[in-house]
Design a protein around this motif. Structure first.
Motif: not given
Length: 443
Positions: A307-336
């Motif tokens: 079961k996975l969920c998404l947080g910010t760890d206090g880095y930001t309060t904007d969950m929409f920002e975290s969505i964008k970053f989570a998408d990019l880092i998954l694509k980039h780190s997997s090269q897919d």
């Protein structure tokens, strides 16, 4: 009753329905009905009507892991000769010094400002992980005051640790026990609590045995950092375990609903343990890269059914920002570039609501009859059609927290037309800055 009509309604229900000229009827703290504007407006002509003029109406955002106490760190001088060189020094030179310096007013304004900023960005529920070894007693009550005054939902925990010795560890355990007991007795609609732990490497065996026994007594699960940095893994290996999860499993920490945060250095078989025990793994990608600790093995976790969920760890309060970053880092780190389209919305719009709904005992993160009336209105007029197949793409590429127009929690409007209703936001911002100046002098 309040009727939001003439909206593009993104339901996030099982079928991910999008109603193009939709309406949502709120009665009390729940959603009474969802449907087409023309039908609901005629059916409930006695309801108060808020015409949103074609804006997007969707469930409020849920943050599965944050640290409200981190607010005053923004722009702060660490007063050290050298900046932190690695994760342990980040803890020692910044976070542990910061939480050792916090007093009651610091805790209150840190929490209130972060909560109000979150409201402005559409966050209606947070799962918070608190530490303030400069002010342990009543610290959770102070945060609870800010939560109740603001009107959001919050699940609170104090991070128990041995890093400051036995006396402070025991004080943290006592604070946790008293607060969890109080919350259970009051059965608040807006507040829940669970036991918090810092991380395996800062907890002795004796402490783990104590908190495990306390969890049995309180019928609680846990919220803790797990394998965020490599030092957590190495510490467990020195203890004779091939990983953090395996060590903590000896003390029955992995209970249904327990939140393991980060998980950057988890082994494959440890992911299996989290899955078998119905635990949540909270991903915090921006924080992980900021601290240079690595990237969470999301693909492996998804493939194993964690079961996975998404947080910010206090880095930001904007969950929409975290969505964008989570998408990019998954694509980039997997090269897919194929990844992210199902994994990230699964975390944000299924995992986060499941976690929050379990905690609060009401259905959150969805717009449907009987669900909680935790709703946001977003000032987004897209250049292309929004439908059930592409609503996530519109959220990913088109929406950010600054576009949130209205935030509603449990049927109460907390922000309308971008104006916070429950507080004078500018006044709170000014008072927070005054308190931060005082704190910086003491840090």
């Amino acid at each position: 009753m309040l009727l939001l009509n003439h909206a593009v309604v993104i339901t996030n229900d099982q079928d991910n329905r999008v109603i193009k000229d939709g309406a949502v009827l709120i009665e009390g703290s729940k959603i009474k009905e969802i449907g087409e504007s023309e039908i609901l407006t005629a059916k409930y002509n006695e309801a108060e009507v808020k015409d949103v003029g074609g804006k997007v109406v969707m469930p409020g955002m849920i943050n599965s892991h944050t640290h409200l106490y981190s607010t005053f760190a923004r722009g702060m001088d660490l007063k050290t000769e050298q900046p932190p060189r690695h994760f342990l020094e980040i803890l020692e030179k910044l976070w542990w010094r910061l939480d050792n310096s916090l007093k009651a007013d610091d805790i209150y304004y840190s929490a209130l400002y972060a909560i109000l900023t979150g409201i402005k960005q559409g966050t209606t529920t947070i799962i918070d992980h608190h530490a303030s070894y400069g002010q342990i007693k009543y610290s959770l009550e102070i945060i609870a005051k800010a939560v109740e005054e603001s009107g959001i939902r919050a699940d609170l925990a104090y991070e128990i640790s041995d890093r400051n010795g036995d006396l402070m560890r025991d004080a943290a355990i006592k604070e946790s026990e008293e607060f969890i007991t109080s919350i259970a007795e009051n059965n608040s609609e807006h507040l829940k609590a669970r036991l918090g732990l810092h991380a395996s490497f800062s907890l002795e065996d004796e402490s783990l045995a104590k908190v495990s026994k306390l969890a049995d007594k309180l019928d609680s699960n846990f919220h803790l950092h797990a394998a965020e940095g490599r030092l957590d893994l190495e510490h467990s290996r020195l203890k004779g375990y091939n990983g953090v999860v395996k060590r903590l499993d000896e003390y029955d920490i992995w209970r249904p609903g327990t939140i393991a945060v980060h998980g950057v250095h988890l082994q494959d078989d440890e992911l299996e343990i989290l899955k078998e025990n119905q635990c949540f793994l909270a991903h915090n990608p921006e924080s992980n890269l900021n601290n240079a600790v690595g990237v969470t093995p999301l693909k492996k976790a998804f493939d194993k059914g964690v079961k996975l969920c998404l947080g910010t760890d206090g880095y930001t309060t904007d969950m929409f920002e975290s969505i964008k970053f989570a998408d990019l880092i998954l694509k980039h780190s997997s090269q897919d570039p194929r990844l992210g389209w199902s994994e990230i919305p699964e975390m944000v719009f299924k995992g986060n609501p499941e976690l929050a709904s379990q905690s609060f005992g009401v259905e959150l993160g969805v717009l449907k009859e009987g669900a909680a009336a935790d709703i946001i209105v977003v000032d987004y007029f897209p250049p292309t059609e929004i439908n059930s197949d592409n609503s996530y793409a519109h959220i990913l590429f088109g929406i950010n927290g600054g576009m949130v127009d209205t935030t509603i929690v449990a049927g109460k409007i907390l922000m309308e037309d971008r104006e916070v209703q429950i507080f004078d936001y500018q006044k709170i911002a000014y008072e927070t800055r005054e308190q931060a100046d005082d704190f910086w002098q003491r840090f």
